[in-house]
Every structure is written in structure tokens, then in C-alpha cells.
Write an enzyme that holds these catalytic residues in place. Structure first.
Site, mmCIF file in Angstrom:
data_model
loop_
_atom_site.group_PDB
_atom_site.id
_atom_site.type_symbol
_atom_site.label_atom_id
_atom_site.label_comp_id
_atom_site.label_asym_id
_atom_site.label_seq_id
_atom_site.Cartn_x
_atom_site.Cartn_y
_atom_site.Cartn_z
ATOM 1 N N LYS A 96 38.831 -60.633 6.734
ATOM 2 C CA LYS A 96 39.649 -59.608 7.323
ATOM 3 C C LYS A 96 39.535 -58.020 6.191
ATOM 4 O O LYS A 96 39.920 -57.054 7.008
ATOM 5 C CB LYS A 96 40.869 -59.967 8.039
ATOM 6 C CG LYS A 96 40.038 -60.931 9.039
ATOM 7 C CD LYS A 96 39.450 -60.884 10.019
ATOM 8 C CE LYS A 96 39.287 -61.260 11.470
ATOM 9 N NZ LYS A 96 38.851 -61.065 12.218
ATOM 10 N N LYS A 109 36.899 -52.356 6.447
ATOM 11 C CA LYS A 109 35.574 -53.543 5.675
ATOM 12 C C LYS A 109 34.475 -52.951 5.301
ATOM 13 O O LYS A 109 33.899 -53.857 4.116
ATOM 14 C CB LYS A 109 35.436 -54.224 7.059
ATOM 15 C CG LYS A 109 36.651 -54.512 7.410
ATOM 16 C CD LYS A 109 36.115 -56.066 8.597
ATOM 17 C CE LYS A 109 37.454 -56.283 9.483
ATOM 18 N NZ LYS A 109 38.223 -55.581 10.159
ATOM 19 N N GLU A 126 30.712 -57.269 15.012
ATOM 20 C CA GLU A 126 29.963 -56.649 16.866
ATOM 21 C C GLU A 126 30.870 -54.746 17.100
ATOM 22 O O GLU A 126 30.488 -54.194 17.439
ATOM 23 C CB GLU A 126 29.836 -57.408 17.900
ATOM 24 C CG GLU A 126 28.280 -58.382 17.271
ATOM 25 C CD GLU A 126 28.714 -59.538 18.631
ATOM 26 O OE1 GLU A 126 27.330 -59.562 19.333
ATOM 27 O OE2 GLU A 126 29.709 -59.205 19.146
#
Length: 216
Positions: free
Chosen positions: A14, A74, A164
Site C-alpha cells: 500500500k 504507489k 485495476e
């Protein structure tokens, strides 16, 4: 370690430590895993965009805005980001290229074997073209590559995040993918987690074996 051990230790990262980079030799190995991934009738209906520089990651981060902004850190802080793309169609020219590569690699003992391979693959392509789901079929093959990458990264001690949650249309436009016959599908961040990654310390959770297996 066994493959199961790597599967048990891997998790979805994360938060990344932007100061740590994955060695190029490891990245090269992971890219080769992607290239060697299995696909239906060896169709290989994929392409991989690799971002390793700040500029490259900034371009991919354009797909993580508005409702997908939670994924932007990220992408920007990871060592590398790979965008997995799927082919929009498998036309005759592409199929010919795949067949020629197989021939160059010594896959066929004679012309009859080459013809059989071509006819078999073409029959599957025509089946899915008739069903109108060539892009969906290609995406399913690309997900096989995604799974290969995630387990391979774990085996090399590299953290990973499949995403996604990206604006696929924005990325298609940014990278000119439509003109290449491609569609963006899922991005994967690679690197090493930061101390602020809450998910690193959480136990893995999966449904029990008796819920997911039926033994005949």
C-alpha cells in the site's frame, strides 16, 4: 522456499519507499517471466509498458487522477511500474508473426506441424471473433501474465501492487495505445514497502480449503 511459501508471504503493498530501487538484474528477470507467461494457443496477446524513470512514472500516474488518486503515490514512489496491455484484435498479420517466431524457435518438425498449429490457433481466434469477445479473451490471457509477475516478484523479495484502479481511457490516450491496437488493462507497482505500509503487518486472509476445493 517452495512456491506456496512465496504465495503466503506476498501481499498487496500500500505504500512504497521511494528511496529504494530494485536492481536492474531483478527487473530483467521479472520481465523475462512476463515474456515467458503462458497463454491460450500461445497467442501472447499482450504488451508491457515499463516505467523506471520519474518522467515515465509521471506519465502512468496520469491514469491515477480523480477517483483513482489513491493509487498515484504507489505509482510515483515505486521503483518500477509495469502497465499490462491487451491486444484489441488478433489479425492475420499478428498471427503470422507469432507463427514465424515459433518456426524460428524450432517448434515445428515439418510443414504439416506448422500448418496444424496455424489452423488450431486460427480456429480459436475465429471462435472468439464470432462470439464478439476477442478483447475480453485477450485480457484473460494477460491476467495469466499478471499472476506470473506477482509470484515471481515475491520469489525475488520484491513488493508489488496490482492496480485495476486506473483510468484506462486516459492511459490509452497518453500512450497512444489505440493506434498500436492495444488497450491498457492493469498497472503493477514494484519496489519495497515503506514503514508506513499498514498492510505489511496484517495477516493473510483466504477462505478455508474446504470452501474452495471439491475433490472428486
Amino acid at each position: 522456499m517452495s512456491p506456496v511459501s512465496f504465495a503466503r508471504q506476498r501481499y498487496t503493498t500500500k505504500a512504497y519507499d521511494a528511496s529504494r530501487q530494485v536492481d536492474q538484474a531483478i527487473i530483467d528477470e521479472l520481465l523475462e517471466l512476463l515474456r515467458l507467461s503462458p497463454s491460450s494457443v500461445n497467442s501472447q496477446p499482450w504488451h508491457f509498458v515499463v516505467a523506471s524513470t520519474a518522467e515515465g512514472k509521471a506519465r502512468l500516474a496520469k491514469g491515477a487522477q480523480s477517483g483513482f488518486a489513491y493509487n498515484q503515490p504507489k505509482i510515483l514512489n515505486a521503483s518500477h511500474v509495469i502497465l499490462i496491455c491487451a491486444r484489441r484484435d488478433l489479425d492475420d498479420a499478428y498471427l503470422a508473426d507469432v507463427l514465424q517466431q515459433e518456426a524460428d524457435d524450432g517448434r515445428f518438425r515439418d510443414d504439416a506441424a506448422r500448418t496444424t498449429q496455424h489452423n488450431t490457433r486460427s480456429s480459436y481466434v475465429e471462435l472468439h471473433r464470432g462470439l464478439g469477445d476477442i478483447p475480453h479473451w485477450a485480457e484473460k490471457q494477460a491476467y495469466l501474465a499478471l499472476g506470473t509477475l506477482l509470484l515471481g516478484a515475491a520469489a525475488k523479495g520484491v513488493d508489488a501492487t496490482p492496480m485495476e484502479g486506473i483510468d484506462r481511457e486516459a492511459l490509452d490516450e497518453e500512450l497512444g495505445l489505440a493506434a498500436q491496437g492495444l488497450s491498457s488493462m492493469v498497472a503493477v507497482a514494484l519496489g519495497y514497502h515503506s514503514d508506513g505500509d499498514f498492510n505489511a503487518a496484517l495477516p493473510k486472509s483466504r477462505l478455508p480449503a474446504e470452501r474452495v476445493f471439491t475433490h472428486l
